[in-house]
Design a protein around this motif. Structure first.
Motif, PDB file in Angstrom:
ATOM      1  N   VAL A   4       0.846  -1.199   0.000  1.00 54.82           N
ATOM      2  CA  VAL A   4       0.000   0.000   0.000  1.00 54.82           C
ATOM      3  C   VAL A   4       0.879   1.245   0.000  1.00 54.82           C
ATOM      4  N   THR A   5       0.611   2.134  -0.947  1.00 60.15           N
ATOM      5  CA  THR A   5       1.289   3.428  -0.988  1.00 60.15           C
ATOM      6  C   THR A   5       0.226   4.505  -0.796  1.00 60.15           C
ATOM      7  N   PRO A   6       0.199   5.136   0.367  1.00 61.67           N
ATOM      8  CA  PRO A   6      -0.796   6.184   0.611  1.00 61.67           C
ATOM      9  C   PRO A   6      -0.652   7.333  -0.383  1.00 61.67           C
ATOM     10  N   THR A   7      -1.782   7.940  -0.740  1.00 67.72           N
ATOM     11  CA  THR A   7      -1.742   9.099  -1.633  1.00 67.72           C
ATOM     12  C   THR A   7      -1.216  10.336  -0.903  1.00 67.72           C
ATOM     13  N   ASP A   8      -1.307  10.356   0.412  1.00 67.85           N
ATOM     14  CA  ASP A   8      -0.756  11.444   1.214  1.00 67.85           C
ATOM     15  C   ASP A   8       0.759  11.265   1.284  1.00 67.85           C
ATOM     16  N   PRO A   9       1.526  12.186   0.720  1.00 64.09           N
ATOM     17  CA  PRO A   9       2.983  12.036   0.710  1.00 64.09           C
ATOM     18  C   PRO A   9       3.621  12.053   2.099  1.00 64.09           C
ATOM     19  N   ASN A  10       2.875  12.467   3.102  1.00 66.68           N
ATOM     20  CA  ASN A  10       3.398  12.479   4.470  1.00 66.68           C
ATOM     21  C   ASN A  10       3.273  11.114   5.155  1.00 66.68           C
ATOM     22  N   GLU A  11       2.548  10.188   4.529  1.00 71.91           N
ATOM     23  CA  GLU A  11       2.384   8.850   5.099  1.00 71.91           C
ATOM     24  C   GLU A  11       3.327   7.878   4.407  1.00 71.91           C
ATOM     25  N   LYS A  12       3.859   6.942   5.184  1.00 67.36           N
ATOM     26  CA  LYS A  12       4.805   5.966   4.652  1.00 67.36           C
ATOM     27  C   LYS A  12       4.064   4.757   4.065  1.00 67.36           C
ATOM     28  N   PRO A  13       4.617   4.179   2.998  1.00 67.44           N
ATOM     29  CA  PRO A  13       4.065   2.932   2.462  1.00 67.44           C
ATOM     30  C   PRO A  13       4.160   1.811   3.497  1.00 67.44           C
ATOM     31  N   PHE A  14       3.299   0.831   3.368  1.00 62.85           N
ATOM     32  CA  PHE A  14       3.302  -0.325   4.260  1.00 62.85           C
ATOM     33  C   PHE A  14       2.779  -1.529   3.495  1.00 62.85           C
ATOM     34  N   THR A  15       2.879  -2.678   4.135  1.00 63.12           N
ATOM     35  CA  THR A  15       2.459  -3.924   3.500  1.00 63.12           C
ATOM     36  C   THR A  15       1.613  -4.727   4.467  1.00 63.12           C
ATOM     37  N   PHE A  16       0.591  -5.384   3.910  1.00 63.54           N
ATOM     38  CA  PHE A  16      -0.202  -6.365   4.649  1.00 63.54           C
ATOM     39  C   PHE A  16       0.178  -7.757   4.168  1.00 63.54           C
ATOM     40  N   ILE A  17       0.273  -8.697   5.099  1.00 68.29           N
ATOM     41  CA  ILE A  17       0.246 -10.113   4.742  1.00 68.29           C
ATOM     42  C   ILE A  17      -1.241 -10.431   4.644  1.00 68.29           C
ATOM     43  N   ILE A  18      -1.661 -10.944   3.492  1.00 70.90           N
ATOM     44  CA  ILE A  18      -3.084 -11.192   3.298  1.00 70.90           C
ATOM     45  C   ILE A  18      -3.300 -12.613   2.790  1.00 70.90           C
ATOM     46  N   LEU A  19      -4.328 -13.240   3.303  1.00 70.26           N
ATOM     47  CA  LEU A  19      -4.749 -14.550   2.845  1.00 70.26           C
ATOM     48  C   LEU A  19      -6.061 -14.360   2.091  1.00 70.26           C
ATOM     49  N   PHE A  20      -6.025 -14.612   0.785  1.00 66.40           N
ATOM     50  CA  PHE A  20      -7.231 -14.553  -0.040  1.00 66.40           C
ATOM     51  C   PHE A  20      -7.789 -15.967  -0.167  1.00 66.40           C
ATOM     52  N   LEU A  21      -9.083 -16.115   0.033  1.00 61.77           N
ATOM     53  CA  LEU A  21      -9.775 -17.396  -0.109  1.00 61.77           C
ATOM     54  C   LEU A  21     -10.611 -17.347  -1.381  1.00 61.77           C
ATOM     55  N   TRP A  22     -10.433 -18.332  -2.248  1.00 63.98           N
ATOM     56  CA  TRP A  22     -11.056 -18.317  -3.568  1.00 63.98           C
ATOM     57  C   TRP A  22     -11.950 -19.534  -3.782  1.00 63.98           C
ATOM     58  N   ALA A  23     -13.012 -19.321  -4.566  1.00 63.44           N
ATOM     59  CA  ALA A  23     -13.878 -20.414  -5.006  1.00 63.44           C
ATOM     60  C   ALA A  23     -14.231 -20.176  -6.466  1.00 63.44           C
ATOM     61  N   LYS A  24     -14.368 -21.258  -7.193  1.00 66.23           N
ATOM     62  CA  LYS A  24     -14.780 -21.156  -8.590  1.00 66.23           C
ATOM     63  C   LYS A  24     -16.299 -21.306  -8.623  1.00 66.23           C
ATOM     64  N   GLU A  25     -16.957 -20.254  -9.077  1.00 68.40           N
ATOM     65  CA  GLU A  25     -18.415 -20.252  -9.176  1.00 68.40           C
ATOM     66  C   GLU A  25     -18.808 -19.896 -10.601  1.00 68.40           C
ATOM     67  N   ASN A  26     -19.645 -20.723 -11.188  1.00 68.17           N
ATOM     68  CA  ASN A  26     -20.080 -20.505 -12.573  1.00 68.17           C
ATOM     69  C   ASN A  26     -18.887 -20.332 -13.509  1.00 68.17           C
ATOM     70  N   GLY A  27     -17.832 -21.121 -13.270  1.00 69.25           N
ATOM     71  CA  GLY A  27     -16.666 -21.109 -14.135  1.00 69.25           C
ATOM     72  C   GLY A  27     -15.680 -19.972 -13.900  1.00 69.25           C
ATOM     73  N   GLU A  28     -15.931 -19.128 -12.899  1.00 69.81           N
ATOM     74  CA  GLU A  28     -15.059 -17.976 -12.642  1.00 69.81           C
ATOM     75  C   GLU A  28     -14.585 -17.989 -11.198  1.00 69.81           C
ATOM     76  N   TRP A  29     -13.308 -17.660 -11.001  1.00 64.20           N
ATOM     77  CA  TRP A  29     -12.761 -17.557  -9.655  1.00 64.20           C
ATOM     78  C   TRP A  29     -13.218 -16.245  -9.032  1.00 64.20           C
ATOM     79  N   ILE A  30     -13.665 -16.328  -7.778  1.00 63.23           N
ATOM     80  CA  ILE A  30     -14.149 -15.158  -7.040  1.00 63.23           C
ATOM     81  C   ILE A  30     -13.609 -15.250  -5.618  1.00 63.23           C
ATOM     82  N   CYS A  31     -13.256 -14.109  -5.054  1.00 57.59           N
ATOM     83  CA  CYS A  31     -12.721 -14.091  -3.696  1.00 57.59           C
ATOM     84  C   CYS A  31     -13.871 -14.164  -2.691  1.00 57.59           C
ATOM     85  N   LYS A  32     -13.864 -15.210  -1.891  1.00 60.34           N
ATOM     86  CA  LYS A  32     -14.908 -15.439  -0.888  1.00 60.34           C
ATOM     87  C   LYS A  32     -14.552 -14.823   0.468  1.00 60.34           C
TER      88      LYS A  32
END
Length: 153
Positions: free
Chosen positions: A116-144
Motif C-alpha cells: 500500500v502506498t498512501p496518496t498522502d505524501p506524508n504517510e509511509k508505504p506499508f504492506t499487509f500479509i493477506i490470505l485470499f480465499l477463492w472459489a470457482k463459481e459458474n466457471g469464474e474464480w471469485i474471492c470469498k
C-alpha cells in the motif's frame, strides 16, 4: 459472534499450516488458478488506481464475502465491503504480490503481500500479509474472503 470468528480463524489457519500435507491440484490446475487470480489482482490494482470501489466489490469479491482486518473487525457481505472500500480506495495505490498459492478443484487460497502506498505524501508505504480465499463459481474464480495483518511474507 467474536468467539465464532476466532474459532473459524483458528481452524482456517490450522488448515493452511497443514496444507503442505494435503493433496493439491495438478501443476496444470495450479498454473490456471494462478493466472486467473493474477487477472483478479490486476483488476483490483487498476480499480484502486481509478478510484473505483464498485469494481472491487462487484468483480473481485463474492456476494457472501467475509473480510477480517488486523483489529479483528469482521465485514460480512459485498455491500458492507463496498462501503469500506469507498473510503479506502481514494487514499492509496496498491500492488499485490502472490507468495504461496494452493488450489484443489474449485477451491484455493493465496498468501500474498498487499503493498500500500498512501496518496498522502506524508504517510509511509506499508504492506499487509493477506490470505485470499477463492472459489470457482459458474466457471469464474471469485474471492470469498480475506484476512490480513500488517507485515510482509
Amino acid at each position: 459472534m467474536k468467539k465464532i470468528v476466532t474459532y473459524v480463524c483458528v481452524a482456517l489457519f490450522g488448515a493452511v499450516a497443514l496444507s503442505g500435507s494435503l493433496q493439491a491440484g495438478t501443476d496444470k490446475e495450479l498454473k490456471a488458478f494462478e493466472a486467473a487470480i493474477k487477472e483478479k489482482y490486476d483488476l483490483k490494482v487498476k480499480a484502486f488506481a481509478e478510484n473505483d470501489a464498485d469494481t472491487i466489490a462487484d468483480k473481485f469479491y463474492s456476494e457472501d464475502v467475509v473480510s477480517v482486518d488486523p483489529s479483528g473487525k469482521v465485514t460480512l457481505g459485498r455491500e458492507a465491503l463496498r462501503k469500506e472500500y469507498e473510503h479506502i480506495v481514494p487514499t492509496a495505490t496498491v500492488s499485490i504480490e502472490s507468495v504461496h498459492t494452493f488450489v484443489d478443484g474449485d477451491a484455493g487460497w493465496d498468501w500474498a503481500n498487499f503493498h500500500v502506498t498512501p496518496t498522502d505524501p506524508n504517510e509511509k508505504p506499508f504492506t499487509f500479509i493477506i490470505l485470499f480465499l477463492w472459489a470457482k463459481e459458474n466457471g469464474e474464480w471469485i474471492c470469498k474472503g480475506d484476512q490480513y495483518v500488517v507485515g510482509e511474507l
